[in-house]
Design a protein around this motif. Structure first.
Motif, PDB file in Angstrom:
ATOM      1  N   LEU A 203      43.098 -16.065 -12.654  1.00 52.69           N
ATOM      2  CA  LEU A 203      42.220 -14.891 -12.617  1.00 52.69           C
ATOM      3  C   LEU A 203      40.767 -15.278 -12.875  1.00 52.69           C
ATOM      4  CD1 LEU A 203      42.530 -11.683 -12.601  1.00 52.69           C
ATOM      5  CD2 LEU A 203      42.451 -11.868 -15.091  1.00 52.69           C
ATOM      6  N   ASP A 204      39.882 -14.784 -12.026  1.00 53.38           N
ATOM      7  CA  ASP A 204      38.449 -14.998 -12.256  1.00 53.38           C
ATOM      8  C   ASP A 204      37.746 -13.690 -11.945  1.00 53.38           C
ATOM      9  OD1 ASP A 204      35.918 -15.929 -12.591  1.00 53.38           O
ATOM     10  OD2 ASP A 204      35.808 -16.867 -10.616  1.00 53.38           O
ATOM     11  N   ALA A 205      37.696 -12.813 -12.929  1.00 58.39           N
ATOM     12  CA  ALA A 205      37.153 -11.476 -12.708  1.00 58.39           C
ATOM     13  C   ALA A 205      36.714 -10.906 -14.045  1.00 58.39           C
ATOM     14  CB  ALA A 205      38.210 -10.583 -12.085  1.00 58.39           C
ATOM     15  N   ALA A 206      35.834  -9.921 -13.982  1.00 58.01           N
ATOM     16  CA  ALA A 206      35.393  -9.270 -15.216  1.00 58.01           C
ATOM     17  C   ALA A 206      36.374  -8.193 -15.654  1.00 58.01           C
ATOM     18  CB  ALA A 206      34.003  -8.665 -15.004  1.00 58.01           C
ATOM     19  N   ILE A 207      37.048  -7.619 -14.675  1.00 58.69           N
ATOM     20  CA  ILE A 207      37.987  -6.528 -14.923  1.00 58.69           C
ATOM     21  C   ILE A 207      39.285  -6.846 -14.191  1.00 58.69           C
ATOM     22  CG2 ILE A 207      38.470  -4.084 -14.414  1.00 58.69           C
ATOM     23  CD1 ILE A 207      35.259  -3.840 -14.418  1.00 58.69           C
ATOM     24  N   ALA A 208      40.404  -6.708 -14.881  1.00 57.95           N
ATOM     25  CA  ALA A 208      41.693  -6.932 -14.232  1.00 57.95           C
ATOM     26  C   ALA A 208      42.526  -5.667 -14.346  1.00 57.95           C
ATOM     27  CB  ALA A 208      42.428  -8.104 -14.861  1.00 57.95           C
TER      28      ALA A 208
ATOM     29  N   GLU B  81      30.040  -4.333  -9.549  1.00 62.37           N
ATOM     30  CA  GLU B  81      31.442  -4.733  -9.703  1.00 62.37           C
ATOM     31  C   GLU B  81      32.139  -4.818  -8.338  1.00 62.37           C
ATOM     32  OE1 GLU B  81      29.829  -2.728 -11.812  1.00 62.37           O
ATOM     33  OE2 GLU B  81      29.965  -4.187 -13.442  1.00 62.37           O
ATOM     34  N   MET B  82      31.855  -3.844  -7.490  1.00 67.32           N
ATOM     35  CA  MET B  82      32.559  -3.812  -6.215  1.00 67.32           C
ATOM     36  C   MET B  82      31.949  -4.788  -5.205  1.00 67.32           C
ATOM     37  SD  MET B  82      35.123  -1.856  -6.589  1.00 67.32           S
ATOM     38  CE  MET B  82      35.671  -1.710  -4.881  1.00 67.32           C
ATOM     39  N   THR B  83      30.652  -4.831  -5.131  1.00 66.43           N
ATOM     40  CA  THR B  83      30.056  -5.674  -4.090  1.00 66.43           C
ATOM     41  C   THR B  83      30.177  -7.158  -4.449  1.00 66.43           C
ATOM     42  OG1 THR B  83      27.895  -5.380  -5.112  1.00 66.43           O
ATOM     43  CG2 THR B  83      28.448  -3.913  -3.285  1.00 66.43           C
ATOM     44  N   ARG B  84      30.255  -7.453  -5.716  1.00 63.01           N
ATOM     45  CA  ARG B  84      30.360  -8.863  -6.115  1.00 63.01           C
ATOM     46  C   ARG B  84      31.786  -9.265  -6.470  1.00 63.01           C
ATOM     47  NH1 ARG B  84      26.211  -9.359 -10.674  1.00 63.01           N
ATOM     48  NH2 ARG B  84      27.442 -11.255 -10.963  1.00 63.01           N
ATOM     49  N   GLY B  85      32.722  -8.375  -6.255  1.00 66.45           N
ATOM     50  CA  GLY B  85      34.127  -8.757  -6.467  1.00 66.45           C
ATOM     51  C   GLY B  85      34.484  -9.017  -7.914  1.00 66.45           C
ATOM     52  N   LEU B  86      33.917  -8.258  -8.835  1.00 65.11           N
ATOM     53  CA  LEU B  86      34.188  -8.504 -10.255  1.00 65.11           C
ATOM     54  C   LEU B  86      35.489  -7.872 -10.732  1.00 65.11           C
ATOM     55  CD1 LEU B  86      30.581  -8.034 -11.690  1.00 65.11           C
ATOM     56  CD2 LEU B  86      31.685 -10.115 -10.836  1.00 65.11           C
ATOM     57  N   ILE B  87      36.094  -7.070  -9.865  1.00 61.88           N
ATOM     58  CA  ILE B  87      37.372  -6.449 -10.217  1.00 61.88           C
ATOM     59  C   ILE B  87      38.482  -7.165  -9.457  1.00 61.88           C
ATOM     60  CG2 ILE B  87      38.704  -4.305 -10.237  1.00 61.88           C
ATOM     61  CD1 ILE B  87      36.064  -2.767 -10.123  1.00 61.88           C
ATOM     62  N   ALA B  88      39.564  -7.470 -10.155  1.00 70.11           N
ATOM     63  CA  ALA B  88      40.736  -8.044  -9.485  1.00 70.11           C
ATOM     64  C   ALA B  88      41.951  -7.172  -9.778  1.00 70.11           C
ATOM     65  CB  ALA B  88      40.996  -9.461  -9.971  1.00 70.11           C
ATOM     66  N   ASP B  89      42.842  -7.110  -8.812  1.00 67.77           N
ATOM     67  CA  ASP B  89      44.112  -6.428  -9.045  1.00 67.77           C
ATOM     68  C   ASP B  89      45.144  -7.504  -9.375  1.00 67.77           C
ATOM     69  OD1 ASP B  89      46.621  -5.127  -8.807  1.00 67.77           O
ATOM     70  OD2 ASP B  89      45.690  -3.578  -7.583  1.00 67.77           O
ATOM     71  N   ALA B  90      45.651  -7.449 -10.591  1.00 65.99           N
ATOM     72  CA  ALA B  90      46.572  -8.481 -11.065  1.00 65.99           C
ATOM     73  C   ALA B  90      48.031  -8.145 -10.770  1.00 65.99           C
ATOM     74  CB  ALA B  90      46.369  -8.687 -12.570  1.00 65.99           C
TER      75      ALA B  90
ATOM     76  N   GLY C 249      39.135 -13.894 -20.034  1.00 67.68           N
ATOM     77  CA  GLY C 249      37.837 -13.256 -20.211  1.00 67.68           C
ATOM     78  C   GLY C 249      37.652 -11.944 -19.484  1.00 67.68           C
ATOM     79  N   ALA C 250      38.729 -11.368 -19.001  1.00 69.27           N
ATOM     80  CA  ALA C 250      38.612 -10.098 -18.274  1.00 69.27           C
ATOM     81  C   ALA C 250      39.013  -8.924 -19.160  1.00 69.27           C
ATOM     82  CB  ALA C 250      39.494 -10.122 -17.031  1.00 69.27           C
ATOM     83  N   MET C 251      38.460  -7.770 -18.847  1.00 63.34           N
ATOM     84  CA  MET C 251      38.869  -6.555 -19.545  1.00 63.34           C
ATOM     85  C   MET C 251      40.112  -6.001 -18.875  1.00 63.34           C
ATOM     86  SD  MET C 251      36.872  -3.000 -20.310  1.00 63.34           S
ATOM     87  CE  MET C 251      36.947  -2.421 -18.616  1.00 63.34           C
ATOM     88  N   PRO C 252      41.201  -5.787 -19.628  1.00 62.58           N
ATOM     89  CA  PRO C 252      42.402  -5.223 -19.005  1.00 62.58           C
ATOM     90  C   PRO C 252      42.297  -3.709 -18.816  1.00 62.58           C
ATOM     91  CG  PRO C 252      42.841  -5.751 -21.306  1.00 62.58           C
ATOM     92  CD  PRO C 252      41.415  -6.186 -21.029  1.00 62.58           C
ATOM     93  N   VAL C 253      42.640  -3.280 -17.620  1.00 57.91           N
ATOM     94  CA  VAL C 253      42.770  -1.856 -17.296  1.00 57.91           C
ATOM     95  C   VAL C 253      44.211  -1.688 -16.821  1.00 57.91           C
ATOM     96  CG1 VAL C 253      42.040  -0.020 -15.735  1.00 57.91           C
ATOM     97  CG2 VAL C 253      40.355  -1.649 -16.665  1.00 57.91           C
ATOM     98  N   VAL C 254      45.019  -1.001 -17.610  1.00 50.85           N
ATOM     99  CA  VAL C 254      46.461  -1.001 -17.369  1.00 50.85           C
ATOM    100  C   VAL C 254      46.918   0.366 -16.878  1.00 50.85           C
ATOM    101  CG1 VAL C 254      48.708  -1.585 -18.324  1.00 50.85           C
ATOM    102  CG2 VAL C 254      46.651  -2.687 -19.233  1.00 50.85           C
ATOM    103  N   LEU C 255      47.684   0.350 -15.803  1.00 46.46           N
ATOM    104  CA  LEU C 255      48.180   1.573 -15.188  1.00 46.46           C
ATOM    105  C   LEU C 255      49.682   1.704 -15.430  1.00 46.46           C
ATOM    106  CD1 LEU C 255      46.516   1.046 -11.678  1.00 46.46           C
ATOM    107  CD2 LEU C 255      45.493   2.106 -13.704  1.00 46.46           C
ATOM    108  N   GLY C 256      50.073   2.807 -16.119  1.00 52.79           N
ATOM    109  CA  GLY C 256      51.505   3.036 -16.359  1.00 52.79           C
ATOM    110  C   GLY C 256      52.092   3.839 -15.243  1.00 52.79           C
ATOM    111  N   GLY C 257      53.377   4.034 -15.345  1.00 50.60           N
ATOM    112  CA  GLY C 257      54.308   3.840 -16.397  1.00 50.60           C
ATOM    113  C   GLY C 257      54.182   4.914 -17.487  1.00 50.60           C
ATOM    114  N   ASP C 258      55.185   4.887 -18.376  1.00 47.20           N
ATOM    115  CA  ASP C 258      55.149   5.876 -19.440  1.00 47.20           C
ATOM    116  C   ASP C 258      54.406   5.326 -20.641  1.00 47.20           C
ATOM    117  OD1 ASP C 258      57.021   4.657 -21.344  1.00 47.20           O
ATOM    118  OD2 ASP C 258      58.670   5.394 -20.104  1.00 47.20           O
TER     119      ASP C 258
END
Lengths: 320, 320, 320, 320, 320, 320
Positions: free
Chosen positions: B26-31, B80-89, B117-126
């Motif tokens: 992973l090489d992103a600011a946000i995952a 974030e979007m134009t420089r690809g700083l978000i990755a979908d893990a 070094g990325a900030m986790p953004v987690v999508l659930g699930g319960d």
């Protein structure tokens, strides 16, 4: 070890209360009765499955102990639940395509509940059932109903038993002390359905006036301490809250507006019984939020009724 | 010529960001990480399809450039979007009927994201997943969650891993600086689930207090500049907005109320990560509005996080 | 004896008005025209079934006499309904996968209605249809539309006929006196879709300004007595009210906010015609509340238009 | 330890194959391409979501190793899956309301796949897409399609790009060696749509003849070893199997009938490519059985193609 | 006068039999037990609502007298129904996210039923429950299951309790005399899941062999008069019949094929108990046909079991 | 240029035939009449929307010219459609909760159609309507109905007007020459509902006998050239074909079995009228396949009736 009893587990009675289908043997302070009748529906049928869905969603509150409000940090229905004061009386039998016979069954069942000293809590079904429920009461009562519609259609063109006729019947009955209709707002009334209500000495509270009066003002429309029968059509609530109600209308009540009105009535008056109608489970959204909201309304109104000193006094008397 | 890329076109990653399923690379600011787990659900399951639906609806915002608010006429997430700083893990692997193992997988994945070094953004699930997410953090954090329920059930009767237990775990962990629960209003708590939260020194903000405090007041509950983990249960929003949430409750937050609270927290504090849970796509309405609103909430919170000077500073440092 | 005519009975024309599919033979003050076109939809299609569903739900208001508002105790549309001044002109023919040809059909039909002296009331379909509707008017008109989105996408990348392009067309037409877009709030606009509207001298009213202005303020944006074309996207209403609208957004209008704005416009201005678009019946909830709300909006706006002195004067002139 | 990868986990590519959206960089023997286009649909739209649903259900077969038939106790696609010979090329871009442009995109994508030496497997979308797919082939091919309808409507009344026109285009193209239409049975054809097919020297096999011929007989309609393009409309299958297909007709093929015909064709002929169309996920039943059956059909046909000696020979050549 | 008791009326127990939730007090020949567990489901959950839906649809057969077959003009279950020999034992308690504990509850409940001398008829839930049901039997039994899948996945990767593992457990148990799997046809097995079954001395009957053997041939696979446990996965039936089953596969059994096989087994062998699993009510079609077919299967199998001389003999012994 | 008239376009009359709601003015050889009545339904209501859905799906056959069978390469209904011999008589008015009055309306409407010399084709609604339809005929007729159920419940317990009673009424009527019930197979009959039919001299053909007799054998049950009334319950078809029928049963007819039986009856006998009942559109699958199949059945039966020499002779006489 106690059961977990998640709401999808077990045969659903209301709040997992005792099932007492033989009303002659009822021994409870509160009897929940289903009336799975929707032949009076003017558009899409399906509310016949209302009692079953309301029972299923009531299980989500069936802690075995009552319920607790985190806003007020107060418990309700603890005595009723822990001491088994609520019974589920099952459903009234329906004779398809024979409304008169079904109505007779309804009246007989409610009469039986009253005779056994229990307060009837009736789950519909469509709103036509309030008439045969109400005629089971011998005592004189004030009637207040929460609804987007007056349900006051004339008896003409061979129509008498639909959900548009319930309050035309009730307004004319000897045991009706007064009729108050709260939340009226639909544009699908004929003028007569409104003007004749008023001309007959009954009271209509459209949404504008409802908001001006507030919960206390609604309760104050009747003399303090009145014996009151309450009928709640789920379409009193705003359309956005009741996707599973065919007659939903915009500009309706928020849940706190309805709940606080019911609470104010419970506090100021003496409730003889109530019904809750018009949830249509087969047409509800997949999560069943309309049925859930219906169960919540019934349970919270019951909670406030049973939190009153007059109810506690009766509970004591009953236990004695 | 650029692609039109209507939202029904293409393989759905969150905001059409790069797919990096091997977290080690992973090489992103946000995952963005999906956790398709719903075995902790107390009533109807289905939120396991939440990550997939949230990704699909996120495509409606995937302009390739960030998003723009017509009210404020300001753009967000452009860098974030134009420089690809978000990755979908991708998604954490689920071991059916083995919650402990799934929870271990969740913790490992989040730990990996933090390590890169990325900030986790987690999508659930319960909501049960917040516990294994949160335990992946080594640093001490304040925890704030938006929810109709405290999810603070006792560890008894062989139950530990349901969505009613997440915050009982978290409250007792060493890296929890404080726990604040906002929007609590359900009548389906036992008293202990609320009273023990308070007795343990945590904070419950019911809806009445939430409205009195306002967004700034909510943010001010923690010392300025705190490191904060945020957990968002979609049922914090009002029932009328979330037909696809099984645990929806009336009298919840409007979208602006929730968004402005998240924005105020993003402005005043330093967000370590967040999760968004409890959308149930198979039971949602056909238009998927609940999943859409979920994607909107995640994206707008992310927009406000990334609009802060502290985030811009990190972005610069990262680029260097 | 009159028919009961419950809404599930009979072949559905709008408000059970006369069906006049041959526009050349139209003799009515108001012509309701369906445009079952959804090929301009950017995400999920289905609004092609909008005209059929709106007609079906309109039957719930088809008393044969107009409608009555219990709040104001006033009747509307009585002359129009009892004297047969409304005709249902059926649907425009759609040529699948040939938007230009369908648009030509739309323009021709609306032009025919105008030529016969009737006010067109057009039921969509998606919002792309407002462009071919509007170009049928030869007179200069102010245009006001209620919508969460500006629908002002640039003509690029071989795209011209989607529901994102309607107002880019209209803004540039010779018969457009002004363009006012009310309720704009979606975060899914590119900045250009908003900034260019403003730069071109048109007006955007986001939700904040909409609430500050109020209904009278909205109507006052145009010189009193203006000839106005009104376009209503159901997504102007709040997401909670429109589960059957794919482009629903939170923080939208309540029904009274939209209705009172339309009423204020009807009172202050001279309505040349209007359209109502973007209900998606196959994806709506089972009760069809979104289609019902759509029918209500159309009928109540029509009611207020026909309640104005200028309309009564024309009615008299027409009868003479 | 390997992932469990239950089908609800992870970002869905077909059979979890590699995603290679840039066709210029494609290096695979088989390329799966989605065409989310449904503007050619004559009744209810929604098949634009077909590619996404087919990918999701394909994950149920994504063992990482191929599949195994318990009836024959034989494995298929093992080489293809374990050696990564299948790539998911993503979706063709759709230009809404501009069918010509979308069709150009389709042709370009398929041409690219062919140019890279891969066999195209195309997932629709509605049946109109077979025309732009097929015109991408430069070599002369026999065309066989399984369908309840001939899709042979005349080019009149400004209609050319609907799903009723695909085979009228193809029948007239220079690279069409022959056209054979199998399973034709709908009563919704004009006589011309059938009689002209036959008059033009093409072959129609109604269900009666289909059953008399049997799988081997169907394959024997073409000279052994022919290069063949196959198009599969899910409505070739019986209505009882395809609740999520708008054009379903009774008296269709059982799954073994269709599968065995495809197998016989794969054994006797050399498949140049194939498409599978007309699953409508938003209108499918909740379990998605129609999409599942679609994925199964595609995978099993692919399995039989790759089980042939000619394919194994090419695989070897390719590896060399 | 007897009640009409239409199926939407009343609190649903199986066939309106007596509710005896305390198994210690059970006094019946047959005990119907629900197991609302679906945490072992590999794709979409929801079968936890199976017991409730099967009970509701069983009411359609609840004549109070047994049932009658118009083909054979013979009655079944008359003694059982009129003399109250069937009891509904309610549902096993489920401990969410703790499969081991739930499985212990299942085993305990079934053990209790057996101890009380009743034949257990268990309603799932997903197929993982057959393992904890079967281990409750102390006597040695032959096991036969009808299923599209072998459910024989290896115990690896921390998986043991899913619906793919049930028969791997059972095959290895001491009280399993033999294991016969009928209807196996899914292409989603790994080779091991089939080959190891056979290598272990168990029997797999794919659909081809099933049709060659016929019902009598299936029954003849076991020595006459064997004590047999039968497990029925609704996906044994053809996909076209079970839209509400997530794991539906084409080329399955017709209802007469399944019913006649069950009848032949009931006639030739001595049934120790049976289960019926994998109906998913929230994903079923609106009419609930899958749940109805499930109820029919259970009732008709029960009818044939109770029509045997050995059952009549026991009934007599019991009565004595 | 002719209209394209895709089925989602236009106000739906049956086959786009002329709407003649005033039966007194009917001038047609065939009159299609809707009866949106479902109060006789024993379980889930909703077939009141049957007429509307059948009309909508009939539009898919509305070529303006008749229909063509690609199997036989023969056209049907060409004269009827091109010369306007079919009229849509709209719907019978329903008086909710007053079945007697609705039944009177039905009888009056059918009587009117017969009086005008047209053959009635009646679309239900539930099966209770066949009784009031049939009593409108003065001439003596043989009655044959296709159904899974005998609908022969006794008149007891205050029940007379449900869909279980229709043929008990008809069997006893003076104008009934004979009653033949084909396809009977449900296990939900009391023995009396079958045995009394037979004892009364009527004929029941269960599925086994139906298959032995074949279409010609069914037709041969009545003397050649009989005047016959035919009633078709959609549940005669197999459950797999009718997901939108509440009373669906397995082991029913395939579509060719039903169609060929109807064709054989049309060829051998003289059809006085027919009805088609029990499609439940709100509970049907999203694609509406059950309503489509219903429309197909009605249209193809009509096609075969009108293809007979006796019909052509009447057509000529009529034209003269």
């Amino acid at each position: 070890m106690p059961r977990v009893n998640r709401p999808y587990v077990g045969i659903p009675s209301f709040l997992r209360s005792r099932i007492v289908e033989d009303i002659a043997g009822l021994d409870a302070a509160i009897a929940v009765l289903g009336v799975p009748f929707d032949e009076g529906s003017p558009f899409l049928p399906g509310s016949r499955l209302g009692p079953r869905a309301l029972r299923e969603h009531s299980l989500r509150f069936a802690s075995g102990r009552g319920y607790y409000d985190p806003e007020t940090r107060r418990e309700y229905l603890v005595e009723e639940m822990t001491r088994g004061l609520i019974a589920d009386a099952g459903d009234v039998d329906v004779h398809p395509a024979n409304a008169e016979r079904t109505f007779a069954n309804i009246t007989e069942a409610v009469r039986g509940i009253i005779a056994r000293g229990a307060m009837p809590v009736v789950l519909g079904g469509d709103h036509s059932i309030t008439y045969p429920i109400f005629r089971a009461f011998d005592e004189k009562l004030h009637v207040i109903h929460f609804d987007a519609h007056t349900d006051y259609a004339p008896f003409e063109n061979d129509l008498r038993h639909t959900n548009s006729h319930a309050f035309r019947h009730i307004a004319g009955m000897g045991n009706t002390l007064s009729l108050t209709q709260v939340g009226i707002r639909s544009l699908r009334h004929s003028p007569d359905q409104v003007e004749e209500v008023i001309a007959s000495g009954n009271r209509i509270i459209p949404m504008g006036e409802f908001r001006r009066l507030g919960p206390a003002g609604i309760a104050a429309l009747l003399p303090e301490g009145s014996r009151v029968y309450v009928s709640i059509d789920v379409d009193a609530l705003d359309m956005s809250l009741v996707p599973g109600c065919v007659s939903a209308e915009p500009n309706g009540m928020s849940y706190p507006e309805l709940r606080d009105s019911l609470k104010a009535i419970a506090e100021r008056h003496d409730i003889a019984g109530f019904d809750f109608v018009e949830v249509n489970p087969p047409l509800d959204v997949g999560t069943g939020v309309t049925a859930y909201l219906g169960a919540l309304t019934v349970i919270e109104f019951l909670g406030h009724i049973c939190a009153q000193p007059r109810w506690a006094a009766r509970r004591l008397a009953r236990a004695a």
